[in-house]
Scaffold this motif. Structure first.
Motif, short mmCIF file in Angstrom:
data_model
loop_
_atom_site.label_atom_id
_atom_site.label_comp_id
_atom_site.label_asym_id
_atom_site.label_seq_id
_atom_site.Cartn_x
_atom_site.Cartn_y
_atom_site.Cartn_z
N GLU A 200 -14.36 11.32 -24.38
CA GLU A 200 -15.12 10.11 -24.68
C GLU A 200 -14.27 9.03 -25.32
O GLU A 200 -14.60 7.86 -25.25
N PRO B 40 -3.15 15.79 -33.34
CA PRO B 40 -4.58 15.59 -33.57
C PRO B 40 -5.32 16.92 -33.50
O PRO B 40 -4.72 17.95 -33.15
N SER B 41 -6.57 16.91 -33.79
CA SER B 41 -7.31 18.17 -33.71
C SER B 41 -7.70 18.50 -32.27
O SER B 41 -8.15 19.60 -32.00
N LEU C 127 -13.09 25.51 -37.96
CA LEU C 127 -13.24 24.19 -37.35
C LEU C 127 -13.28 23.10 -38.43
O LEU C 127 -12.68 22.04 -38.28
N GLY C 128 -13.99 23.36 -39.51
CA GLY C 128 -14.15 22.35 -40.57
C GLY C 128 -14.29 23.02 -41.92
O GLY C 128 -13.98 24.20 -42.07
N ILE C 129 -14.74 22.23 -42.89
CA ILE C 129 -14.83 22.64 -44.30
C ILE C 129 -13.63 23.51 -44.68
O ILE C 129 -13.76 24.57 -45.28
N GLN D 219 -24.54 15.99 -37.49
CA GLN D 219 -23.82 16.14 -36.22
C GLN D 219 -23.96 14.89 -35.36
O GLN D 219 -22.99 14.41 -34.76
N PHE E 48 -17.49 29.06 -35.35
CA PHE E 48 -16.87 28.12 -36.28
C PHE E 48 -15.44 28.52 -36.64
O PHE E 48 -14.71 27.74 -37.22
N ASP F 95 -12.91 12.18 -37.73
CA ASP F 95 -12.63 13.44 -37.03
C ASP F 95 -12.92 14.63 -37.94
O ASP F 95 -13.51 15.63 -37.52
N TYR G 242 -16.69 15.00 -38.40
CA TYR G 242 -17.26 15.56 -37.17
C TYR G 242 -17.10 17.08 -37.16
O TYR G 242 -18.03 17.83 -36.83
N ARG G 243 -15.92 17.55 -37.57
CA ARG G 243 -15.69 19.01 -37.59
C ARG G 243 -16.44 19.68 -38.73
O ARG G 243 -16.95 20.78 -38.60
N ASP G 244 -16.51 18.98 -39.87
CA ASP G 244 -17.23 19.55 -41.02
C ASP G 244 -18.73 19.71 -40.73
O ASP G 244 -19.36 20.66 -41.21
N MET H 212 -17.58 8.93 -33.81
CA MET H 212 -16.35 9.23 -33.06
C MET H 212 -16.29 8.40 -31.78
O MET H 212 -15.24 7.85 -31.44
N VAL H 213 -17.41 8.31 -31.08
CA VAL H 213 -17.43 7.57 -29.82
C VAL H 213 -17.17 6.09 -30.06
O VAL H 213 -16.37 5.45 -29.37
N MET I 210 -14.75 22.68 -28.77
CA MET I 210 -15.48 21.59 -29.43
C MET I 210 -14.51 20.50 -29.89
O MET I 210 -14.80 19.31 -29.75
N ARG I 211 -13.36 20.91 -30.40
CA ARG I 211 -12.35 19.90 -30.77
C ARG I 211 -11.84 19.19 -29.53
O ARG I 211 -11.61 17.99 -29.52
N ASP J 192 -14.36 3.20 -25.66
CA ASP J 192 -15.76 3.58 -25.55
C ASP J 192 -16.28 3.09 -24.19
O ASP J 192 -16.44 1.89 -23.96
N PRO K 273 -2.30 6.95 -30.60
CA PRO K 273 -1.82 8.26 -30.12
C PRO K 273 -2.24 8.53 -28.67
O PRO K 273 -3.37 8.27 -28.29
N LEU L 299 -9.07 9.70 -32.83
CA LEU L 299 -8.27 10.85 -32.38
C LEU L 299 -7.02 11.02 -33.24
O LEU L 299 -6.35 12.04 -33.16
N THR M 202 -20.85 12.40 -34.46
CA THR M 202 -20.49 12.35 -33.04
C THR M 202 -20.50 10.92 -32.53
O THR M 202 -19.57 10.46 -31.85
N LYS N 210 -20.54 20.52 -38.26
CA LYS N 210 -21.10 21.58 -37.41
C LYS N 210 -21.62 22.77 -38.21
O LYS N 210 -22.64 23.37 -37.87
N ILE N 211 -20.93 23.10 -39.30
CA ILE N 211 -21.31 24.31 -40.04
C ILE N 211 -22.71 24.19 -40.63
O ILE N 211 -23.39 25.20 -40.88
N GLU O 139 -14.50 27.19 -30.57
CA GLU O 139 -14.11 26.30 -31.68
C GLU O 139 -13.10 25.28 -31.18
O GLU O 139 -13.21 24.07 -31.45
N ARG P 33 -13.42 15.85 -27.63
CA ARG P 33 -13.39 14.48 -28.13
C ARG P 33 -12.65 13.48 -27.24
O ARG P 33 -13.15 12.38 -27.00
#
Lengths: 358, 406
Positions: free
Chosen positions: A340, A183-184, B219-221, B351, A323, B373, B376-378, B358-359, A333-334, A345, A150, B366, B355, B380-381, A330, A337
């Motif tokens: 990076e 994507p988010s 954001l998550g959950i 977290q 959140f 992904d 990662y969002r889940d 993801m990197v 933070m998405r 990488d 993507p 993505l 994170t 944070k809470i 919120e 991504r």
């Protein structure tokens, strides 16, 4: 050494900051929800010189002298402060236009610039994971097979500048089916994927077979990403600072708690450092300094760390409100991504490159 | 101190819920995340495994078939069962784990402070299906728009009116806030009494003045429903005040008990953080095994493998902290500091691991619907709800010197 901006640079920063504060921030939440930019973006941004700023003037664009990556980094920081998803669209044409302008054949220039000056978009792709296969067509061109994306802007792009194994290809996407995805991150940036099946790239659309050219293009992108990432980190903390001044818990504004002051201060320190590294990398690119590619890569490493940390910490400062999507952090933070993740990488690339020469 | 192996029950629960997470939760996790929808059908299925909405009140018997030893001096296993189960369920999907256990947040104070009549009423209100044909769920309504971390500053009031209390106020970030059949709402009954005046009330759905509010986009959950709830002069019978003073010798039912209850739930929340981190770590490990990078095995690269080694260390440490806190509770020992350590550290690890995953995955992560992904969002809470990371450190600081640092 002079860190001051000249009059032209200051005017650009002021103009883009107004655009970012008033328009991009105003549009950001709706664009995120809609998964698309507002209709007005093309018109307003076009009037500010986006989309064709890297297209040579003699091809209908606005580039009359050498392109200034320093100015682009200054503007990128402000765009990042506004909305990283919309910023991705505003910056997407630069690498393809500059690369084709410098190394492209007359046919490649004609094809790309005709599209960009008519309001079209192009995207940069880097096959960092080697998922595309290339077959020579026997006439100096190639046939590409495999997944693309993507990628931001791919859903509506007319062309893709593909960096792969030391070669730059200009892909004309006419007739290539795209699957729009959401994507988010950078949800307004019109992401898509495409499946290439023996996609033909004629010899005159192979922009360069010089690995140094590929490195140069990726360095432009890295410096730009780093500048925007620093802007996003700064924006996250601007929002957090305002919130922390108003939100009262345990009898005082939460902004007075030392632990939250540290989160904010460390993030802003990181953002300032990332901005300076991005500007330094851009200056090195403008002056063709030998350290330019390394500087751009290092800037992206730092900026990626900084924007990730800053946006996570901004959500933390907002607590439960961070959140949910009532406040912008919120989304930020998405949106951190891709800084990076796009083009692979960065740390891994650096490690492998250094390992190869030791 | 054997944290893990002193009972085959613990191993059995881990295996059972691990299998449930892998085969029942994982396949639907991304869909519910993208749709922001509750997994109602899975919640019904889970009831058959003993994961009922009243499991906290039912004790461990429903889940394991074995009742706790009634001797209060003997060690219990409830705490360890809860952390083991929560890690497995969150390994499947943290949002679904919270959907399955969200009613437990409301059931906990009822179990701890409620009279037998209140417990029976709570269970009666959760029996059967709701008007949409869903199983019934409960909501714990504590946080308010102006009151997140500082729960002593509640502004929702309960005013006595003869045989009833009149509740007025709004609640924020309420799990199951739109769908609940019964709410455990916390309100200030005596403003002059401060924290001691805050009491819990059982309020049934449909009670005039109870208005479920807007559902939050999070954001998550996202498989767990979060909403505002408004109480507009809601009339509740005095017998529905938890821990009614009419019952001699029962717990007071005040805010102090609520804080003790949060101490007991922190290891469970920490375990969910461990589950998320483990999910991302195992995804990466699976990718690395047999994977190649520019013609060389991924496993031959320190850049990748040392990250995985760090993740393994951090996840193990977080799990040990979590199990220690639960073990102490099961052995009737104070665990305030240990519970806070576990919660704060597990949140940090969740977290950090997601994170870094993801990197390492780069552009792949993505892609829409990519599990990393989502994790990662889940993650944070876990540094925010049930006491932020700052609150946990405040608790630990107070334990060290008796002062509340600012």
């Amino acid at each position: 050494m002079d860190f001051a901006l000249d009059d032209d640079q200051q005017m650009i920063v002021d103009t883009i900051r107004r655009f970012a504060d008033r328009d991009l921030r105003g549009w950001a939440a709706d664009a995120d929800r809609a998964g698309a930019p507002p209709d007005r973006l093309a018109h307003v941004a076009g009037e500010l010189g986006f989309f064709t700023d890297a297209v040579p003037a003699d091809a209908g664009g606005q580039l009359e002298a050498a392109y200034s990556h320093a100015t682009r980094a200054l503007r990128g920081f402000e765009l990042g402060r506004g909305c990283p998803g919309l910023a991705a669209l505003l910056e997407t044409n630069v690498e393809p236009a500059l690369a084709v302008g410098r190394w492209g054949s007359p046919a490649a220039k004609a094809s790309l610039f005709a599209s960009l000056t008519a309001g079209g978009l192009a995207a940069l792709a880097h096959d960092s994971r080697g998922t595309l296969s290339v077959d020579a067509d026997g006439a100096g061109g190639a046939r590409l097979t495999g997944p693309l994306g993507p990628l931001p802007a791919l859903a509506i792009a007319s062309h893709v500048l593909l960096a792969k194994d030391g070669v730059l290809y200009l892909l004309d996407l006419a007739g290539v089916a795209r699957i729009a995805v959401a994507p988010s991150s950078w949800r307004a940036a019109r992401w898509a994927t495409a499946e290439l099946t023996a996609h033909a790239v004629a010899a005159d659309h192979v922009v360069s077979r010089d690995p140094a050219a590929v490195a140069e293009v990726l360095a432009w992108a890295r410096a730009s990403l780093a500048a925007r990432a620093a802007g996003v980190a700064t924006a996250a903390m601007e929002h957090a600072e305002r919130y922390a001044a108003e939100r009262v818990q345990f009898g005082q504004p939460i902004g007075r708690f030392e632990s939250l002051i540290r989160l904010r201060d460390d993030a802003l320190t990181g953002a300032a450092a990332a901005r300076l590294m991005a500007l330094h990398a851009a200056w090195a690119l403008d002056t063709h300094h030998p350290s330019a590619h390394d500087a751009a890569s290092r800037a992206r490493v730092l900026a990626g760390d900084v924007v990730t940390r800053a946006t996570i910490d901004a959500v933390q400062i907002f607590g439960g409100y961070g959140f949910v999507n009532d406040y912008p952090v919120e989304k930020l933070m998405r949106d951190a991504r891709p800084f990076e993740a796009l083009h692979g990488d960065e740390r891994l690339g650096r490690v492998l490159a250094q390992k190869a020469v030791i | 101190m054997d944290l893990f192996h002193d009972s085959p029950l613990l191993t059995g629960v881990r295996q059972m819920l691990g299998g449930f997470a892998q085969h029942q939760i994982r396949p639907i996790a991304i869909q519910h995340d993208q749709e922001e929808s509750m997994p109602w059908e899975l919640m019904r299925t889970a009831q058959k495994l003993g994961l009922s909405q009243t499991a906290v009140l039912d004790g461990r018997k429903k889940l394991t078939g074995v009742a706790e030893d009634p001797d209060p001096t003997k060690p219990k296993s409830q705490g360890r069962l809860a952390v083991i189960g929560s890690e497995e369920l969150a390994f499947g999907c943290a949002g679904i784990c919270l959907a399955l256990g969200g009613s437990g947040l409301a059931a906990s104070p009822v179990a701890r402070m409620g009279t037998e009549e209140q417990k029976a009423e709570f269970k009666r209100l959760l029996a059967g299906d709701d008007e949409k044909g869903h199983i019934k769920v409960a909501a714990m309504a504590l946080s308010e728009p102006a009151t997140g971390s500082d729960i002593s500053g509640l502004t929702t009031t309960a005013t006595r009116d003869g045989e009833h209390w009149i509740i007025r106020g709004s609640k924020q970030w309420i799990t199951n806030g739109q769908s609940a059949a019964v709410y455990v709402v916390w309100a200030q009954t005596e403003p002059a009494a401060g924290r001691a005046g805050v009491r819990g009330f059982l309020v049934a759905r449909g009670t005039p003045g109870l208005v479920p509010g807007r559902k939050e986009t999070k954001l998550g959950i996202r498989a767990s429903e979060t909403a505002q709830v408004h109480f507009e002069d809601v009339r509740v019978h005095k017998d529905m005040m938890l821990g009614s003073p009419a019952v001699p010798g029962e717990a007071s039912g005040g805010l102090a008990d609520t804080k003790k209850m949060l101490d007991s739930t922190r290891p469970v929340v920490a375990a969910q953080g461990v589950g998320i981190a483990r999910a991302a770590y195992e995804f990466l490990l699976d990718r690395v095994r047999g994977g190649s990078l520019h013609g060389t095995p991924m496993a031959s690269h320190q850049h990748i493998m040392f990250e995985l080694a760090d993740m393994q260390m951090e996840i193990t440490a977080a799990r040990l902290l979590t199990h220690r806190a639960a073990w102490l509770a099961d052995h009737h020992q104070e665990n305030v500091a240990e519970a806070s350590m576990a919660k704060a550290y597990a949140a940090k690890v969740a977290q950090a691991v997601t994170t870094r995953a993801m990197v390492l995955l780069g552009e792949e992560a993505l892609a829409p619907g990519h599990p990393v992904d989502k994790w990662y969002r889940d993650a944070k809470i876990y540094d925010i709800f049930e006491g932020t990371g700052q609150i946990q450190r405040r608790i630990l600081s107070r334990q060290l010197t008796g002062m509340n640092p600012t």
